[in-house]
Design a protein around this motif. Structure first.
Motif, short mmCIF file in Angstrom:
data_model
loop_
_atom_site.label_atom_id
_atom_site.label_comp_id
_atom_site.label_asym_id
_atom_site.label_seq_id
_atom_site.Cartn_x
_atom_site.Cartn_y
_atom_site.Cartn_z
N UNK A 203 0.81 -1.28 0.02
CA UNK A 203 0.04 0.03 0.13
C UNK A 203 0.60 1.11 -0.02
N UNK A 204 0.27 2.20 -0.62
CA UNK A 204 1.12 3.56 -0.85
C UNK A 204 0.33 4.69 -0.06
N UNK A 214 -3.92 10.25 0.36
CA UNK A 214 -4.95 9.14 0.05
C UNK A 214 -3.74 7.85 0.43
N UNK A 215 -4.49 6.78 0.82
CA UNK A 215 -3.81 5.46 0.91
C UNK A 215 -4.76 4.44 0.27
N UNK A 216 -3.79 3.50 -0.36
CA UNK A 216 -4.21 2.67 -1.35
C UNK A 216 -3.09 1.93 -1.96
N UNK A 220 -4.89 1.39 -6.96
CA UNK A 220 -5.78 2.46 -6.80
C UNK A 220 -5.30 3.73 -6.81
N UNK A 221 -3.89 3.99 -6.42
CA UNK A 221 -3.34 5.35 -6.38
C UNK A 221 -3.29 5.56 -7.87
N UNK A 222 -2.98 5.18 -8.81
CA UNK A 222 -2.80 5.14 -9.89
C UNK A 222 -3.98 5.71 -10.65
N UNK A 229 -4.15 16.64 -5.91
CA UNK A 229 -2.58 16.48 -5.59
C UNK A 229 -2.31 15.09 -5.96
N UNK A 230 -2.94 13.98 -5.61
CA UNK A 230 -2.32 12.77 -6.03
C UNK A 230 -2.39 12.48 -7.37
N UNK A 231 -3.38 12.84 -8.15
CA UNK A 231 -3.40 12.85 -9.54
C UNK A 231 -2.37 13.35 -10.13
#
Lengths: 355, 274
Positions: A203-204, A214-216, A220-222, A229-231
């Protein structure tokens, strides 16, 4: 065992909040990567867990036991630092055995355990050397050996690969993952390198300005970034963003034209719309539903071997970046106009939060 | 290789300047050595250059004077001063090196150095007098600590600055207390600095005349005081003085040479560097 819980963790230096109310559960045997731009608080989180910094408020527990006020030596953790922090006056053998000596183990047992670890990491022939007579990769191995010899509940890695050259980094990355599979200990790994994070993590955790974004899982993160911000942070080249607003009939009003999507957002709401470069395709003559065709001009092509990065500009001035496979590159010509298609289901919509 | 005229000229001038500097520095040593081997009948005649060498002054100093006792005193006082200075100065320097609150704090150590010794001597004298420590080695050591501890601490700050903080963090994670991390990991890492600071402090104490002159009597007299003592009512006993000076200078030369590499780093190393 090695379950770590952060509850409402806060850390401030003076009036600056470094960590601002962090809640996170790290499962037993998990490989968790803390990722974020520099200054986001990821290293501080690690140092708080290690006990090297004191917590301003909140609690940290390991296996249900509150360790917030414990000294680093009482937390049963091991840490690998960015510069390895090998003891310069000790040999490799003494470096690896130093932590066992603190536990008042017999010299014979220490030697046995050190040899075992040295064998595992291929350090046996280096045991009598001092750290300054080792290469970067060997120093890294000693630092890892020193961590695993104590069999702690939790391993902490603070950007351990950033001082190595590219090839060695890949090699050590694979080695750390292999060790994690074999030892099964909870591992928390801090990095600012997203590729490293994607490749290694179960998990990141993406952090920014002392908060978790975000946690995933890497997937999921990608593919489902929750925040802008994550995107924008994950992906290389990074996601294309367009400013826009919701117009009537849940249409997105964007510089490149109106696009119909299914959204529950309100009329007139300002938004950022993102699309990954690899999702921008040449328009197919046989048009499918849910595809939006846009005319753009090719302004730059960077050839990177198996793929190329193509920059294009819409007449409104909106710039888009696309990633193209090598065998497709012939279809793009500098300075010409082309039609590209943006699939509605590839769009990420982030409502603008008013500051 | 073609060397231009200007180049050759500047090299010639440079070499000449260095040559003159060396002569200026070394001439007194040569002169003192010659004085030490002059027969006593020619004592106090620095103008005479041609004479029959004699070891009488050396014989006199080594076998018939208090100078060996003075050497022993100086050595003992310097040694104890340095040991105490290192024990107190190293933790102090470590604390200053790791202290991140107020950057100027470290300069406060030098405050003690900036005071003229004349300010300290009066209270020190009264204190030692009450404690009946005048004319004792302990008294002189106390006085010497006032200037050797700060110098040793100042000297070491730069060395501690160069030891990454991660090392003590690692030791604390490895199962040690902060103090154990300090003496098991950090101190060994600054060993060259400790040796250099120790030698530097030793030389300071060994060379001190001011405090020793005022605080010692026959029993605890140190070598510099003894050297000054050759200036008598009857005149200067130049030959014997020369011998004592040479004996005083030789350890300083050897020790300074052995730490020259670390000397600059120690003196300047605690300044701005972040």
């Amino acid at each position: 065992m090695g379950q770590v819980d952060f509850k409402n963790l806060r850390k401030s230096f003076g009036s600056t909040n470094i960590i601002d109310g962090l809640n996170l559960e790290i499962h037993n045997s998990e490989f968790l990567v803390l990722l974020g731009p520099s200054g986001c608080g990821k290293s501080t989180t690690l140092r708080l867990l290690a006990g090297l910094e004191s917590v301003s408020s909140g609690t940290i527990s390991i296996d249900g036991c509150d360790v917030t006020e414990l000294e680093p030596r009482d937390r049963d953790i091991a840490m690998v630092f960015q510069n390895y922090a090998l003891y310069p006056t000790m040999t490799v053998e003494q470096n690896i055995g130093f932590g066992l000596k603190a536990k008042k183990m017999s010299p014979k047992l220490i030697k046995e355990k050190v040899n075992e670890v040295a064998d595992l990491l291929g350090l046996t022939h280096l045991l009598n050397r001092k750290p300054n007579a080792l290469s970067g990769g060997q120093q890294q191995r000693v630092a890892i050996g020193r961590a695993i010899v104590r069999k702690p509940k939790v391993f902490l890695f603070d950007e351990p690969l950033s001082n190595l050259d590219a090839n060695l980094r890949l090699e050590m990355r694979a080695e750390i993952m292999k060790l994690h599979r074999e030892l099964g200990a909870t591992t928390i790994f801090v990095t600012h390198d997203q590729e490293e994070a994607m490749a290694m993590a179960d998990r990141i955790v993406i952090m920014d300005k002392g908060l978790i974004e975000q946690v995933g899982t890497p997937t999921e993160i990608y593919f489902q970034p929750k925040t802008r911000m994550v995107a924008g942070f994950i992906g290389n080249p990074s996601m294309n963003f367009m400013k826009g607003e919701i117009s009537k009939n849940s249409e997105l009003k964007l510089p490149i034209g109106n696009i119909k999507v299914n959204t529950i957002l309100n009329l007139g709401q300002h938004i950022d719309v993102g699309i990954r470069p690899e999702k921008i395709k040449l328009a197919d003559p046989k048009r499918k539903p849910n595809e939006n065709i846009v005319r753009v001009m090719v302004t730059n092509i960077e050839l990177l071997g198996p793929r190329a990065i193509v920059k294009m500009e819409h007449e409104s001035g909106q710039v888009l970046t696309s990633v193209v496979d090598h065998d497709e590159i012939g279809k793009y010509e500098l300075g010409t106009n082309i039609s590209i298609s943006l699939a509605s289901n590839a769009l990420h919509i982030f409502p603008k939060i008013k500051d | 290789m073609i060397v231009s005229f200007e180049n050759r000229l500047s090299r010639f001038l440079g070499t000449t300047a260095i040559f003159i500097a060396i002569i200026l520095v070394l001439f007194p040593f040569l002169w003192i050595f010659l004085e030490s081997i002059k027969p006593p009948s020619l004592g106090g005649r620095p103008d005479i250059w041609r004479f029959e060498p004699s070891w009488e002054n050396w014989h006199e100093i080594v076998f018939n004077s208090n100078v060996p006792l003075n050497i022993l005193n100086s050595f003992f006082i310097a040694l104890i001063t340095v040991v105490i200075s290192l024990i107190c100065g190293a933790p102090a320097a470590y604390a200053f090196s790791r202290f991140r609150g107020f950057q100027g704090a470290r300069y406060s150590i030098l405050a003690a150095e900036m005071m003229p010794p004349a300010i300290l001597i009066l209270p020190l004298f009264l204190l030692l007098y009450k404690l009946e420590l005048i004319d004792s080695r302990v008294g002189v050591i106390t006085a010497h600590l006032t200037f050797v501890v700060p110098v040793v601490a100042w000297f070491l700050i730069g060395f501690f600055d160069e030891v990454p903080k991660d090392l003590e963090d690692q030791a604390m994670i490895d199962g040690y207390t902060r103090f154990q991390a300090f003496y098991k990991v950090i101190l060994p890492a600054v060993r060259p600095g400790l040796a250099a600071a120790g030698i530097f402090g030793f030389v300071l104490s060994w060379n001190d005349l001011f405090y020793s002159l005022l605080l010692t009597g026959a029993e605890s007299r140190t070598l510099p005081v003894a050297i000054a003592g050759f200036w008598t009512f009857r005149g200067i006993e130049l030959g014997k003085m020369a011998v004592a000076i040479l004996i005083a200078v030789i350890p300083v030369l050897i020790l300074s040479y052995s730490i020259q590499k670390h000397l600059i780093r120690g003196i300047g190393g605690s300044g701005v560097k972040y």
